[in-house]
Design an enzyme around this catalytic site. Structure first.
Site, PDB file in Angstrom:
ATOM      1  N   HIS A 241      63.179 -11.593  17.188  1.00 27.36           N
ATOM      2  CA  HIS A 241      61.585 -11.722  17.127  1.00 27.36           C
ATOM      3  C   HIS A 241      60.994 -13.290  17.579  1.00 27.36           C
ATOM      4  O   HIS A 241      61.603 -14.302  17.043  1.00 27.36           O
ATOM      5  CB  HIS A 241      61.198 -11.239  15.879  1.00 27.36           C
ATOM      6  CG  HIS A 241      59.489 -11.370  16.061  1.00 27.36           C
ATOM      7  ND1 HIS A 241      58.729 -10.657  17.037  1.00 27.36           N
ATOM      8  CD2 HIS A 241      58.654 -12.128  15.096  1.00 27.36           C
ATOM      9  CE1 HIS A 241      57.529 -10.752  16.635  1.00 27.36           C
ATOM     10  NE2 HIS A 241      57.289 -11.581  15.662  1.00 27.36           N
ATOM     11  N   ASP A 258      52.146 -14.886  14.439  1.00 24.31           N
ATOM     12  CA  ASP A 258      53.194 -13.843  14.681  1.00 24.31           C
ATOM     13  C   ASP A 258      52.468 -12.499  15.283  1.00 24.31           C
ATOM     14  O   ASP A 258      51.277 -12.083  14.406  1.00 24.31           O
ATOM     15  CB  ASP A 258      53.755 -13.586  13.342  1.00 24.31           C
ATOM     16  CG  ASP A 258      55.117 -12.611  13.496  1.00 24.31           C
ATOM     17  OD1 ASP A 258      54.966 -11.622  13.974  1.00 24.31           O
ATOM     18  OD2 ASP A 258      55.969 -13.307  13.036  1.00 24.31           O
ATOM     19  N   CYS A 311      56.861  -9.467  22.320  1.00 29.34           N
ATOM     20  CA  CYS A 311      56.575 -10.573  21.194  1.00 29.34           C
ATOM     21  C   CYS A 311      56.656 -11.961  21.997  1.00 29.34           C
ATOM     22  O   CYS A 311      55.883 -12.926  21.800  1.00 29.34           O
ATOM     23  CB  CYS A 311      57.412 -10.664  19.965  1.00 29.34           C
ATOM     24  SG  CYS A 311      59.372 -10.638  20.504  1.00 29.34           S
TER      25      CYS A 311
END
Length: 352
Positions: A241, A258, A311
């Protein structure tokens, strides 16, 4: 009358359009006379069947819009408008279907007020510049190269191959090379704009710092004084990630961004310890860490992804917007557009 059911459509229409122009009155009068003739079994002196009467009434209902009598009266003022709908501007819809502009669908009948642009947005130009046909062809040509090792762009002591660029295809995970190249473009633009001084570490910085502390990464800033900058970007690869930490030297904050809503105040704290050690070496004095704030942005505060592949793009766009001082207004819907735009920017070594 909102459901369009009329006990006697012909009579109702006659009442609604009583104030229309004479030519319209004569038209409706003819319809009324014809309808009454149908009820008596004759039309223009000729016999008429019952099914023809029903057909005429059905056609009158279909011709009239299902609306209030006020709307019928207003439209009767302009008979031409009833024959064909007004021309609609479909440019936004076409652009959306071509993935040139990704946005929420807009109902044509609604008038949506455009939000006022901030001073920063006006200075930096359009938030979503349109990708021309030529630009999209350039993107397709680059992705279509058969040799995965073919170098398509080279700058900042980095090389982007076809294999690297292909990670920006829809549904793919971005690799280190693409993110490092893009963040260098962000730094390069800040140097040209002169608005905010932005410095970015590479994606390999934080793993070294976490594994061995300041001593391991001390040489990384041998030729640079990071305290001369306003913003320091730290891209983070946590397992599978991507996320971003941002050090704001003026606001004295270390924040974590995030796109999946995770919180990592521990990462922010470790970066603050790094700053303290770096400051002591560069400035020969202690950094007042008590005046600093570390925090992780909540999922409700920043754009979030709703798939498992974007992401890296979110991380790059966090960095892009923050470097320009813009609010994070993009969404998941913008990701296909951003991927194409980033490919073109990497190929041309400049941000739009």
């Amino acid at each position: 009358m909102r459901d369009g059911t009329l006990a006697n459509p012909a009579v109702t229409v006659w009442r609604d359009v009583s104030s229309a122009r004479p030519t319209t009155d004569r038209w409706f009068s003819a319809c009324l006379s014809k309808s009454r003739g149908l009820e008596n079994g004759k039309v223009d002196g000729k016999p008429a069947l019952k099914d023809k009467t029903e057909d005429a009434l059905v056609r009158s209902r279909e011709w009239l819009p299902s609306s209030t009598s006020l709307n019928v009266t207003a439209q009767a003022q302009k008979p031409a408008a009833l024959k064909q709908p007004p021309d609609l501007d479909l440019s936004s819809e076409i652009a959306t279907r071509l993935n040139l502009v990704d946005r929420e669908p807009v109902v044509p009948s609604q008038v949506t007020a455009q939000p006022k642009k901030s001073v920063a947005e006006s200075r930096c130009g359009q938030e979503f510049p349109v990708l021309t046909k030529e630009m999209l062809q350039e993107v397709s040509l680059a992705l279509g190269q058969k040799d995965p090792n073919l170098v398509l762009s080279s700058a900042f002591k980095l090389r982007i191959t076809q294999r690297d660029l292909a990670t920006l295809s829809d549904g793919s995970w971005l690799n280190d090379e693409v993110i490092n190249f893009y963040l260098n473009l962000v730094m390069s633009r800040s140097e040209q704009d002169g608005s905010r001084k932005v410095y970015s570490f590479s994606t390999f910085f934080f793993p070294k710092l976490r594994g061995g502390g300041h001593a391991v990464v001390r040489r990384w800033t041998k030729a640079v004084d990071i305290f001369l900058y306003d913003i320091i970007l730290v891209p983070l690869h946590l397992g599978v990630h991507w996320s971003l930490a941002v050090i704001d030297l003026k606001a004295k904050t270390v924040k974590y961004y995030d796109s999946m809503g995770q919180r990592h105040d521990d990462i922010c704290s470790l970066l603050l310890v790094y700053l303290k050690d770096e400051y002591k070496i560069k400035k020969s004095k202690e950094l007042e860490v008590s005046k600093w704030v570390v925090s992780s942005l909540k999922s409700s505060e920043i754009p979030q992804q709703n798939n498992g592949s974007d992401c890296g793009v979110f991380t790059c766009k966090y960095a892009d917007y923050i470097a320009r001082g813009l609010p994070l207004t993009f969404t998941q819907l913008n990701m296909p557009y951003f991927r194409k735009k980033m490919i073109w920017e990497i190929l041309n070594q400049r941000l739009l």
